[in-house]
Design an enzyme around this catalytic site. Sequence first.
Site, PDB file in Angstrom:
ATOM      1  N   CYS A 141      40.445  20.847  22.123  1.00  0.00           N
ATOM      2  CA  CYS A 141      42.074  20.838  21.925  1.00  0.00           C
ATOM      3  C   CYS A 141      42.969  20.883  22.889  1.00  0.00           C
ATOM      4  O   CYS A 141      43.460  21.868  22.446  1.00  0.00           O
ATOM      5  CB  CYS A 141      42.612  20.514  20.799  1.00  0.00           C
ATOM      6  SG  CYS A 141      41.207  19.436  19.403  1.00  0.00           S
ATOM      7  N   GLU A 142      42.952  20.795  24.709  1.00  0.00           N
ATOM      8  CA  GLU A 142      44.075  21.273  25.167  1.00  0.00           C
ATOM      9  C   GLU A 142      44.352  20.352  26.222  1.00  0.00           C
ATOM     10  O   GLU A 142      43.160  19.800  26.318  1.00  0.00           O
ATOM     11  CB  GLU A 142      43.830  22.905  25.994  1.00  0.00           C
ATOM     12  CG  GLU A 142      43.869  24.118  25.065  1.00  0.00           C
ATOM     13  CD  GLU A 142      44.536  24.697  25.027  1.00  0.00           C
ATOM     14  OE1 GLU A 142      45.925  24.391  25.622  1.00  0.00           O
ATOM     15  OE2 GLU A 142      45.039  25.159  24.122  1.00  0.00           O
ATOM     16  N   TYR A 144      42.909  29.056  36.836  1.00  0.00           N
ATOM     17  CA  TYR A 144      43.569  29.597  38.079  1.00  0.00           C
ATOM     18  C   TYR A 144      42.938  28.613  39.126  1.00  0.00           C
ATOM     19  O   TYR A 144      42.940  28.369  39.647  1.00  0.00           O
ATOM     20  CB  TYR A 144      43.070  30.780  38.778  1.00  0.00           C
ATOM     21  CG  TYR A 144      42.041  31.019  38.993  1.00  0.00           C
ATOM     22  CD1 TYR A 144      42.106  32.483  37.636  1.00  0.00           C
ATOM     23  CD2 TYR A 144      40.709  30.298  38.878  1.00  0.00           C
ATOM     24  CE1 TYR A 144      41.027  33.024  37.550  1.00  0.00           C
ATOM     25  CE2 TYR A 144      39.331  31.629  38.328  1.00  0.00           C
ATOM     26  CZ  TYR A 144      39.649  32.746  37.865  1.00  0.00           C
ATOM     27  OH  TYR A 144      38.383  33.309  37.833  1.00  0.00           O
ATOM     28  N   GLY A 153      33.457  40.985  47.230  1.00  0.00           N
ATOM     29  CA  GLY A 153      34.338  40.195  46.922  1.00  0.00           C
ATOM     30  C   GLY A 153      33.575  39.126  48.193  1.00  0.00           C
ATOM     31  O   GLY A 153      34.578  38.373  48.189  1.00  0.00           O
ATOM     32  N   GLU A 192      29.676  46.833  46.150  1.00  0.00           N
ATOM     33  CA  GLU A 192      29.333  46.486  44.518  1.00  0.00           C
ATOM     34  C   GLU A 192      29.499  44.992  44.633  1.00  0.00           C
ATOM     35  O   GLU A 192      30.454  43.921  44.116  1.00  0.00           O
ATOM     36  CB  GLU A 192      30.718  46.847  43.858  1.00  0.00           C
ATOM     37  CG  GLU A 192      30.675  47.793  43.915  1.00  0.00           C
ATOM     38  CD  GLU A 192      31.756  48.409  43.341  1.00  0.00           C
ATOM     39  OE1 GLU A 192      31.295  49.446  42.158  1.00  0.00           O
ATOM     40  OE2 GLU A 192      32.797  48.315  42.935  1.00  0.00           O
ATOM     41  N   PRO A 193      28.401  44.239  44.774  1.00  0.00           N
ATOM     42  CA  PRO A 193      28.530  42.418  44.930  1.00  0.00           C
ATOM     43  C   PRO A 193      28.742  41.930  43.845  1.00  0.00           C
ATOM     44  O   PRO A 193      27.898  42.219  42.962  1.00  0.00           O
ATOM     45  CB  PRO A 193      28.070  41.783  45.652  1.00  0.00           C
ATOM     46  CG  PRO A 193      26.073  43.222  46.383  1.00  0.00           C
ATOM     47  CD  PRO A 193      27.564  43.979  46.282  1.00  0.00           C
ATOM     48  N   GLY A 194      29.130  41.068  43.116  1.00  0.00           N
ATOM     49  CA  GLY A 194      29.349  40.411  42.305  1.00  0.00           C
ATOM     50  C   GLY A 194      28.782  38.911  42.228  1.00  0.00           C
ATOM     51  O   GLY A 194      27.477  38.559  41.649  1.00  0.00           O
TER      52      GLY A 194
HETATM   53  C1  LIG Z   1      34.839  42.377  40.168  1.00  0.00           C
HETATM   54  C2  LIG Z   1      34.451  43.362  41.053  1.00  0.00           C
HETATM   55  C3  LIG Z   1      33.364  43.163  42.127  1.00  0.00           C
HETATM   56  C4  LIG Z   1      32.866  42.528  41.728  1.00  0.00           C
HETATM   57  O1  LIG Z   1      33.776  41.387  43.098  1.00  0.00           O
HETATM   58  P1  LIG Z   1      32.720  40.190  43.910  1.00  0.00           P
HETATM   59  O2  LIG Z   1      34.347  39.374  44.094  1.00  0.00           O
HETATM   60  O3  LIG Z   1      32.413  39.005  41.981  1.00  0.00           O
HETATM   61  O4  LIG Z   1      32.090  40.489  44.617  1.00  0.00           O
HETATM   62  C5  LIG Z   1      33.669  44.665  42.322  1.00  0.00           C
HETATM   63  N1  LIG Z   1      33.941  45.888  42.328  1.00  0.00           N
HETATM   64  C6  LIG Z   1      35.087  45.677  41.410  1.00  0.00           C
HETATM   65  C7  LIG Z   1      35.859  47.050  41.200  1.00  0.00           C
HETATM   66  C8  LIG Z   1      36.040  44.522  41.074  1.00  0.00           C
HETATM   67  O5  LIG Z   1      36.323  45.113  39.771  1.00  0.00           O
END
Ligand SMILES: *Cc1c(COP(=O)(O)O)cnc(C)c1O
Length: 442
Positions: free
Chosen positions: A365-366, A338, A249, A294-296
Site C-alpha cells: 500500500c504505497e 533509489y 564496489g 571486499e566484493p559483495g
Molecule cells: C558495502 C561495502 C562493501 C561491498 O560493496 P559492493 O559494492 O557490494 O562490492 C565492501 N566493503 C565495505 C566497507 C562496504 O561498506
Amino acid sequence: MNTRTTLKINENGHLTIGGCDAVDLAKSFGTPLYVMDEQYIRDMCRVYRDVIANLYGGNGLVLYASKAFSCMAIYKIVEQEKVGVDVVSGGELYTAVKAGFPADKIYMHGNNKLHSELEYALACGVGTIVVDAYSELDVLDAMAAERGKIQDILLRINPGVEAHTHHFIQTAKTDSKFGFSVSDGTADKITVYALQKKHVRLRGYHCHIGSQIFEKESFRLAADKMMAFMAEMKQKYSFIADKLNLGGGYGIWYTEEDAKVSVPQYAQYLEAVIEEIKAKAKEYSLQEPFLLIEPGRSIVGEAGITLYTVGAIKEIPGVKKYVAVDGGMFDNPRYALYQAKYTALLANRAAEKATEVVSIAGKCCESGDIVCADVSLPKAETGDILAVLSTGAYNYSMASNYNRNLIPPVVLAKDGKAEYIVRPQSYDDLIRNDVIPPRLQS
Ligand SMILES: *Cc1c(COP(=O)(O)O)cnc(C)c1O
C-alpha cells in the site's frame, strides 16, 4: 540478455537458472521466490582469489562483503572457496559464526559499532576489527585489556576518491559518515592515537570508495593514494602497515545502461590494483602489503533472480501500463530507495520479443511500491511468471515484512537441482514476538 552463463532459455522457451527451469521452480516452491545460482557465486570467488594467487604470490585474501546477501549457507559456500568475509553487525557475525565460519577470517565493519557488538566480536575471536571512531578505539582497547588480549585492527581511511557508477572524482573535502580523511589530517591523527593503545595492534588501513563502479582507474587511484599515505606514516612515525584493504564496489549488470563485465573480466580490476601496489611499493621502498578486497554485489548480484506471478494488470490510457506481481518493496526495496533499474522478462515465454513498455508494481500500500519502472516485455497476462534479473545482492538482505507480507524463501540452484537455503516464512513467524499485555486482554 547479459553475458553470464547462468541464464539460458530451454526448448520450451522457459528461462533456466543453474540448469533449473524457472517455471518449474515457481511451481514447486511458489512465488515470490529468490533463486541463486551456486556455481556463479563460486566462479566469482575463484576469479578474485586466482588473481591474488597468480599475480601477488597469494599474499592476500578475498573477503565476501556479506551485507550483500547474508544467510548461513552463503558463509559455507564462501568458506569452501577459501574466501574470508566482512560483517557489519552483530547479526551478520552471529549468522557467520552459527554457520561455523572461522572467526580469524572475519573482518568487522561499522561506523557506530555497539558495545554489545564489540563484546561479541571479541568473544568470538573476530580476526580484525576495522575501526571507524576515536571512541571505538577507546572502548575496544579497554575491552581487550579486560580479556588480556591484543586485538588486530585496521583504520578506515577516506583517500579522497569518490566513485559513482559511471564516473569518479577526487575530492579534497569529504562529507561522509565513514572513515578518516587523508586530506584534512584526521587519518594521520587517528594513526598516532591508535599506535599509543596497548591492547589494539594497528595492522594497516581500509578504504571503500563506493559501489557499482565500472572504472578500473578509480580503484587504481584509491590504491595509489593509500600507498602514498602508508609511505607517509612510515616516514613520519616509522609505522609499517602490513595490511591494505581496498574494499569492494565492482559493478554488475542490471540493464543495458550498465557495462557487461564477464566473469573473467572482473580479474582486470584486481590486476590494475596489484600493478599499482607493486609499483608504489618500489617507488616508496615499502614492503608489499597483505592485500584484502571486499566484493559483495559482484559475487552474488548476477547470481540471483526473483520469480513472481503476474496478477492484476491495469492500463491508464495514454499514461502507463502497470503489471502487478505478488511481491514488491518488501522483497526488493531498491526502486523505492533509489530508483534502481532492473531487467525483467517472462520466464514462461522467455524467447518472445518484447512488444511494450510497462511498469512492474508490487502489492504494498504505497504508490512508490514499484519493482521496476519502464521495462520492455511481451504482452504480459495474469498467471505469467515474471523474472527480475540481477537481484542476488541487496534484495533478500534488505527485505522486510512491510504490510505483514512474508519475506520470500531463497533456493540455491546447481546442476539442475534446487533446494532451500532460506525456508519460507509463515504467518506464525510474523506474530512470534508479538505480545498482548494482560491489561489489554479483555
Ligand atoms: C558495502 C561495502 C562493501 C561491498 O560493496 P559492493 O559494492 O557490494 O562490492 C565492501 N566493503 C565495505 C566497507 C562496504 O561498506
